[in-house]
Write an enzyme that holds these catalytic residues in place. Structure first.
Site, short mmCIF file in Angstrom:
data_model
loop_
_atom_site.label_atom_id
_atom_site.label_comp_id
_atom_site.label_asym_id
_atom_site.label_seq_id
_atom_site.Cartn_x
_atom_site.Cartn_y
_atom_site.Cartn_z
N SER A 37 0.84 -1.19 0.00
CA SER A 37 0.00 0.00 0.00
C SER A 37 0.88 1.25 0.00
O SER A 37 1.99 1.24 0.56
CB SER A 37 -0.84 -0.05 1.28
OG SER A 37 -1.32 1.21 1.63
N TYR A 66 -2.02 -0.47 10.86
CA TYR A 66 -2.26 -1.05 9.53
C TYR A 66 -1.07 -0.81 8.60
O TYR A 66 -0.53 -1.74 7.98
CB TYR A 66 -3.55 -0.47 8.91
CG TYR A 66 -3.66 -0.81 7.44
CD1 TYR A 66 -4.06 -2.08 7.03
CD2 TYR A 66 -3.31 0.12 6.45
CE1 TYR A 66 -4.11 -2.42 5.68
CE2 TYR A 66 -3.36 -0.21 5.11
CZ TYR A 66 -3.76 -1.49 4.72
OH TYR A 66 -3.81 -1.82 3.39
N LYS A 105 2.00 -3.32 6.68
CA LYS A 105 2.43 -3.36 5.27
C LYS A 105 3.95 -3.14 5.19
O LYS A 105 4.62 -3.79 4.39
CB LYS A 105 1.67 -2.32 4.44
CG LYS A 105 0.18 -2.62 4.31
CD LYS A 105 -0.08 -3.97 3.63
CE LYS A 105 -1.54 -4.33 3.57
NZ LYS A 105 -1.81 -5.69 3.07
P1 NAD Z 1 -11.20 -6.68 1.27
O1 NAD Z 1 -11.44 -6.60 2.73
O2 NAD Z 1 -12.30 -6.36 0.33
O3 NAD Z 1 -10.65 -8.13 0.89
C1 NAD Z 1 -9.85 -8.89 1.75
C2 NAD Z 1 -10.43 -10.30 1.78
O4 NAD Z 1 -9.61 -11.11 2.61
C3 NAD Z 1 -11.84 -10.34 2.35
O5 NAD Z 1 -12.68 -11.04 1.46
C4 NAD Z 1 -11.69 -11.10 3.68
O6 NAD Z 1 -12.82 -11.89 3.97
C5 NAD Z 1 -10.43 -11.92 3.44
N1 NAD Z 1 -9.67 -12.22 4.65
C6 NAD Z 1 -9.15 -11.36 5.56
N2 NAD Z 1 -8.49 -12.02 6.53
C7 NAD Z 1 -8.58 -13.36 6.22
C8 NAD Z 1 -8.09 -14.53 6.82
N3 NAD Z 1 -7.39 -14.51 7.97
N4 NAD Z 1 -8.35 -15.72 6.24
C9 NAD Z 1 -9.07 -15.79 5.08
N5 NAD Z 1 -9.54 -14.68 4.45
C10 NAD Z 1 -9.31 -13.48 5.02
O7 NAD Z 1 -9.92 -5.75 0.97
P2 NAD Z 1 -9.35 -5.25 -0.42
O8 NAD Z 1 -9.67 -3.82 -0.57
O9 NAD Z 1 -9.70 -6.19 -1.49
O10 NAD Z 1 -7.80 -5.32 -0.09
C11 NAD Z 1 -7.02 -6.44 -0.48
C12 NAD Z 1 -5.58 -6.21 -0.04
O11 NAD Z 1 -5.09 -5.01 -0.61
C13 NAD Z 1 -5.40 -6.07 1.46
O12 NAD Z 1 -4.19 -6.70 1.82
C14 NAD Z 1 -5.30 -4.58 1.67
O13 NAD Z 1 -4.56 -4.25 2.80
C15 NAD Z 1 -4.56 -4.18 0.40
N6 NAD Z 1 -4.78 -2.79 0.01
C16 NAD Z 1 -6.06 -2.33 -0.16
C17 NAD Z 1 -6.26 -1.00 -0.53
C18 NAD Z 1 -7.65 -0.46 -0.68
O14 NAD Z 1 -7.81 0.76 -0.63
N7 NAD Z 1 -8.66 -1.28 -0.89
C19 NAD Z 1 -5.16 -0.16 -0.72
C20 NAD Z 1 -3.87 -0.67 -0.55
C21 NAD Z 1 -3.69 -2.00 -0.18
C1 WQD Z 2 -9.12 9.74 0.60
C2 WQD Z 2 -9.28 11.22 0.77
C3 WQD Z 2 -9.65 11.93 3.04
C4 WQD Z 2 -13.60 10.15 3.49
C5 WQD Z 2 -6.69 4.81 2.95
C6 WQD Z 2 -5.68 4.07 3.76
C7 WQD Z 2 -4.55 3.63 2.89
C8 WQD Z 2 -5.06 2.86 1.67
C9 WQD Z 2 -6.12 3.60 0.96
C10 WQD Z 2 -5.08 0.53 2.17
C11 WQD Z 2 -8.55 11.76 2.00
C12 WQD Z 2 -10.83 12.25 2.17
C13 WQD Z 2 -12.38 10.53 2.98
C14 WQD Z 2 -14.58 11.15 3.79
C15 WQD Z 2 -13.06 12.83 3.00
N1 WQD Z 2 -5.68 1.63 2.04
N2 WQD Z 2 -12.12 11.86 2.73
N3 WQD Z 2 -14.25 12.45 3.53
O1 WQD Z 2 -6.84 8.03 3.52
O2 WQD Z 2 -5.93 8.03 1.19
O3 WQD Z 2 -6.05 5.93 2.38
O4 WQD Z 2 -7.14 3.99 1.88
O5 WQD Z 2 -3.90 0.30 2.09
O6 WQD Z 2 -3.73 2.84 3.67
O7 WQD Z 2 -5.18 4.95 4.75
O8 WQD Z 2 -8.18 6.99 1.64
O9 WQD Z 2 -10.49 7.02 0.91
O10 WQD Z 2 -9.99 7.26 3.38
O11 WQD Z 2 -9.45 9.10 1.84
O12 WQD Z 2 -12.81 14.02 2.78
O13 WQD Z 2 -15.67 10.87 4.28
O14 WQD Z 2 -10.65 11.52 0.99
O15 WQD Z 2 -9.38 12.98 3.93
O16 WQD Z 2 -8.03 12.99 1.66
P1 WQD Z 2 -6.72 7.34 2.24
P2 WQD Z 2 -9.60 7.53 1.98
#
Ligand code: NAD
Ligand code: WQD
Length: 342
Positions: A127, A152, A156
């Protein structure tokens, strides 16, 4: 036939990646997901889009015995894409042990399985939160990490080290770390999109839920930052482009194109977009007037971050296809579909 194991395959990014794997490759795809933040209905949606039913093992990856039992039943695994983790920043602040246990415990277990079953290729969901607040933009893969802003983000940072050291320890394994910026949007069919088991914390689901009348109002967290319109800047990237990068990274690993034990790629579009610009794009493509107000800053928010994605473009031949309007329109169509169907 060789198999790609996708952990977290019922989740948001995992399900879109399965769709792209099924569309673009001939690999068998198997998911391991315990539905802690998703439901079994995801596999109906994947089937509606691809015509294929994906097998899922409903096991908790943080429990080694049940994980091992499941993976023993999977034939010819050639690679693992490890998505399964918890992802809520505020929840990780409130309950850090939950995050260390699940995000790090599951990662260690899946790497042990890699070793035991000699599965040579591994992709880890990282991330942009690993960078924290940075001095210089855009962020390259060489930009040093700042202190993690949350447990969190720390999982990562530590996760990347764990994967790096694991692959360095044994030439039989190669890995890729993918640092996603802000994945948003939904499949172009509007049949699959983001659907957490709890209320989302992120901007785009908040926008669509508000426009659909399911939340009363969106608060823009801060309108007085030193940015072009006072709101924070992020690099929003379409989830199907993120999914496509996983297919390219897995093909790159399997084809033996990666010489190093571990590579890291930024996955963003390279465009910084403010919160207000995201809202205006949503209003334009949806035709809806969003009920929003400028409110106080959110603690711990990064002010401005966007990616330099040159390395992914050059090395993986990855090119994001979707623009901000596409991201907003697909999210909105998905929200309308949810409202009608769920
Ligand atoms: P999500 O929560 O939609 O998907 C994660 C899935 O993993 C879920 O279906 C959950 O049921 C499953 N899961 C969690 N823990 C488990 C366990 N112990 N055993 C089996 N299954 C398990 O999340 P996502 O948005 O698809 O994110 C996927 C990955 O990408 C995560 O590692 C997250 O940290 C990373 N990531 C997400 C974002 C984002 O904004 N969505 C950004 C950067 C990184
Ligand atoms: C985006 C922008 C908020 C909600 C998070 C995690 C990061 C990664 C992605 C997993 C920011 C603004 C949001 C609202 C707002 N996830 N906002 N009103 O903070 O960039 O990142 O998700 O790895 O680790 O921290 O994403 O979607 O929460 O926010 O103004 O109700 O929207 O301040 O500027 P963020 P976000």
């Amino acid at each position: 036939m060789q198999t790609i194991i996708v952990t977290g395959g019922a989740g948001y990014i995992g399900s879109h990646t399965i769709i792209e794997l099924l569309k673009q490759t001939d690999y068998n795809v198997v998911s391991v997901d315990n539905f802690s933040n998703s439901t079994v209905k995801t596999f109906d949606r994947i089937e509606a889009i691809t015509g294929k039913r994906v097998k899922n093992f409903n096991v908790d990856i943080s429990n080694f015995e049940t994980l091992e039992f499941a993976v023993n039943a999977i034939k010819n695994p050639i690679g693992i894409i490890h998505f399964a983790a918890f992802k809520s920043v505020p929840q990780s602040v409130a309950d850090p042990l939950l995050y260390y246990h699940n995000n790090l415990g599951s990662l260690i277990n899946i790497l042990k399985i890699c070793k035991a079953k000699q599965i040579p290729n591994f992709i880890f969901s990282s991330s942009c939160s690993v960078y924290g607040n940075v001095d210089k933009l855009p962020v390259t893969e060489q930009t040093p990490f700042s202190a993690a802003e949350s447990p969190y983000a720390q999982t990562k940072q530590m996760g990347e080290d764990i994967v790096f050291n694991f692959t360095k320890s044994d030439p039989a394994f190669k890995s890729v770390l993918l640092r996603y910026f802000n994945p948003v949007g939904a499949h172009v069919s509007a049949l699959n999109g983001e659907l957490s088991n709890s209320k989302p914390d992120n901007l785009v689901p908040y926008i669509t839920l508000t426009a659909a009348g399911l939340l009363p109002k969106l608060t823009v967290f801060g309108g007085d930052y030193d940015t072009r319109d006072g709101s924070c800047i992020r690099d929003y990237v379409h989830v199907s482009d993120i999914a496509d990068a996983h297919v390219k990274a897995m093909n790159y690993l399997i084809a033996g194109k990666q010489k190093k034990e571990c590579s890291v790629f930024n996955l963003g579009t390279g465009n910084g977009v403010s919160v207000l610009e995201a809202i205006h794009s949503f209003e334009k493509v949806s035709g809806e007037k969003l009920n929003y107000e400028i409110g106080p800053r959110r603690a711990g928010d990064v002010i401005n971050i966007y990616a330099n994605n040159d390395f992914a473009k050059r090395e993986l031949q990855w090119e994001p296809k979707y623009n901000l309007d596409d991201m907003m329109l697909s999210s909105w169509k998905w929200q309308l579909q949810l409202k009608n169907n769920y």
